[in-house]
Design a protein around this motif. Structure first.
Motif, PDB file in Angstrom:
ATOM      1  N   ALA A  93     -17.796  54.989 -31.924  1.00 56.49           N
ATOM      2  CA  ALA A  93     -18.661  54.621 -30.810  1.00 56.49           C
ATOM      3  C   ALA A  93     -19.432  55.843 -30.337  1.00 56.49           C
ATOM      4  CB  ALA A  93     -17.820  54.049 -29.663  1.00 56.49           C
ATOM      5  N   THR A 120     -20.078  49.592 -28.595  1.00 54.47           N
ATOM      6  CA  THR A 120     -19.000  48.872 -27.937  1.00 54.47           C
ATOM      7  C   THR A 120     -19.322  48.693 -26.459  1.00 54.47           C
ATOM      8  OG1 THR A 120     -17.794  50.904 -27.440  1.00 54.47           O
ATOM      9  CG2 THR A 120     -17.331  49.848 -29.566  1.00 54.47           C
ATOM     10  N   LYS A 157     -23.671  46.716 -33.558  1.00 55.32           N
ATOM     11  CA  LYS A 157     -22.715  46.216 -32.584  1.00 55.32           C
ATOM     12  C   LYS A 157     -21.375  45.933 -33.269  1.00 55.32           C
ATOM     13  CE  LYS A 157     -26.017  44.256 -29.302  1.00 55.32           C
ATOM     14  NZ  LYS A 157     -26.467  43.046 -28.576  1.00 55.32           N
ATOM     15  N   LEU A 158     -20.310  46.140 -32.511  1.00 50.54           N
ATOM     16  CA  LEU A 158     -18.966  45.981 -33.074  1.00 50.54           C
ATOM     17  C   LEU A 158     -18.771  44.604 -33.682  1.00 50.54           C
ATOM     18  CD1 LEU A 158     -16.051  47.009 -33.485  1.00 50.54           C
ATOM     19  CD2 LEU A 158     -15.534  46.160 -31.184  1.00 50.54           C
ATOM     20  N   GLY A 198     -13.001  54.279 -30.763  1.00 44.54           N
ATOM     21  CA  GLY A 198     -13.715  53.726 -29.626  1.00 44.54           C
ATOM     22  C   GLY A 198     -14.358  54.793 -28.761  1.00 44.54           C
ATOM     23  N   PHE A 203     -11.480  50.615 -26.310  1.00 48.11           N
ATOM     24  CA  PHE A 203     -11.902  49.229 -26.523  1.00 48.11           C
ATOM     25  C   PHE A 203     -11.378  48.367 -25.381  1.00 48.11           C
ATOM     26  CE2 PHE A 203     -11.178  50.966 -30.863  1.00 48.11           C
ATOM     27  CZ  PHE A 203     -12.483  50.907 -31.330  1.00 48.11           C
ATOM     28  N   GLU A 207     -12.370  43.110 -27.393  1.00 45.68           N
ATOM     29  CA  GLU A 207     -12.745  43.851 -28.602  1.00 45.68           C
ATOM     30  C   GLU A 207     -11.513  44.152 -29.454  1.00 45.68           C
ATOM     31  OE1 GLU A 207     -16.673  46.423 -27.225  1.00 45.68           O
ATOM     32  OE2 GLU A 207     -14.671  47.184 -26.733  1.00 45.68           O
TER      33      GLU A 207
END
Length: 247
Positions: A93, A120, A157-158, A198, A203, A207
């Motif tokens: 991230a 995230t 995007k995650l 993360g 997260f 997520e």
């Protein structure tokens, strides 16, 4: 007997160039690289320069002409083939400027094949200057003798990353709520892999559930201490390299 000096000497300037190199070719360097060679290193005609191109390896070149703002080099011979790179992705991230620069530098030094920024919910950064990040990787490779650069891809995007996750690639994610000891988990998975780190806030629960739903995902613990995001990235990559036998 007088020892023969090493050629090229260890102090030889070393630069990344594009496009790929070949023996006998001429390469003109201007801009910052030309200024560095001509004004900072005070290169003279006949002086050696090491070049690498992320494709064919490292080459010895010799200055053919040196001007105030540019240098023309003759590429003489290949010194090394491009190195083999372990099949590891770092999916991280985005974090604050300075810290993310450090992450990509260390990813390059440690031998990561791909750096993939992941967006995230708790990330405080949603835009990245990929040109700046690649420049940091190039500088790290120049200084550390690398002949390969990590691939740097556009942020994703995650959720989109997880939907498209390759079936043959393990996904080790740093799970701050607990996971298997990282080194033990990594030793049990051979083949292509990725590490997911993360943001500073970690997260969120949704997520984390989405990551765990990916069949290839393995939650890992990086020990009893709280690590900043950039430290966690370097630690996890180092553990994987050790488990894979790269170290």
């Amino acid at each position: 007997m007088i020892a023969t000096p090493a050629w090229p000497p260890q102090s030889t300037p070393r630069l990344f160039v594009e496009p790929p190199l070949s023996a006998g070719g001429m390469r003109r360097l201007d801009g910052p690289q030309g200024h560095y060679l001509a004004s900072v290193m005070r290169l003279k005609a006949g002086d050696p320069v090491k070049l690498f191109d992320n494709a064919t390896g490292e080459w010895l070149a010799v200055a053919a002409e040196v001007r105030k703002r540019d240098v023309t080099l003759e590429v003489r011979e290949r010194l090394r083939e491009r190195e083999a790179v372990p099949d590891l992705w770092l999916c991280a991230a985005p974090i604050r400027k300075g810290r993310i620069d450090w992450v990509v530098e260390k990813a390059c030094e440690l031998g990561v094949a791909r750096v993939a920024p992941v967006l995230t919910r708790r990330a405080v950064v949603d835009k990245l200057n990929l040109d700046r990040l690649r420049a940091h990787m190039v500088e790290a490779a120049e200084q550390c003798g690398r002949t390969a650069l990590p691939e740097l891809v556009e942020p994703v995007k995650l959720a989109a990353m997880l939907r498209a996750w390759p079936v043959d690639r393990a996904l080790f994610f740093a799970d701050e709520t607990g996971g298997a000891p990282a080194l033990a988990a990594m030793r049990g998975h051979a083949g292509p892999a990725a590490i997911l780190i993360g943001p500073e806030g970690g997260f969120d629960a949704e997520e984390r559930d989405a990551i765990r739903a990916v069949p290839q995902a393995v939650g890992i613990s990086l020990g009893p201490r709280i690590l900043r995001a950039e430290t966690a990235a370097a630690a996890a990559v180092s553990l994987w390299m050790g488990a894979a036998g790269d170290w």
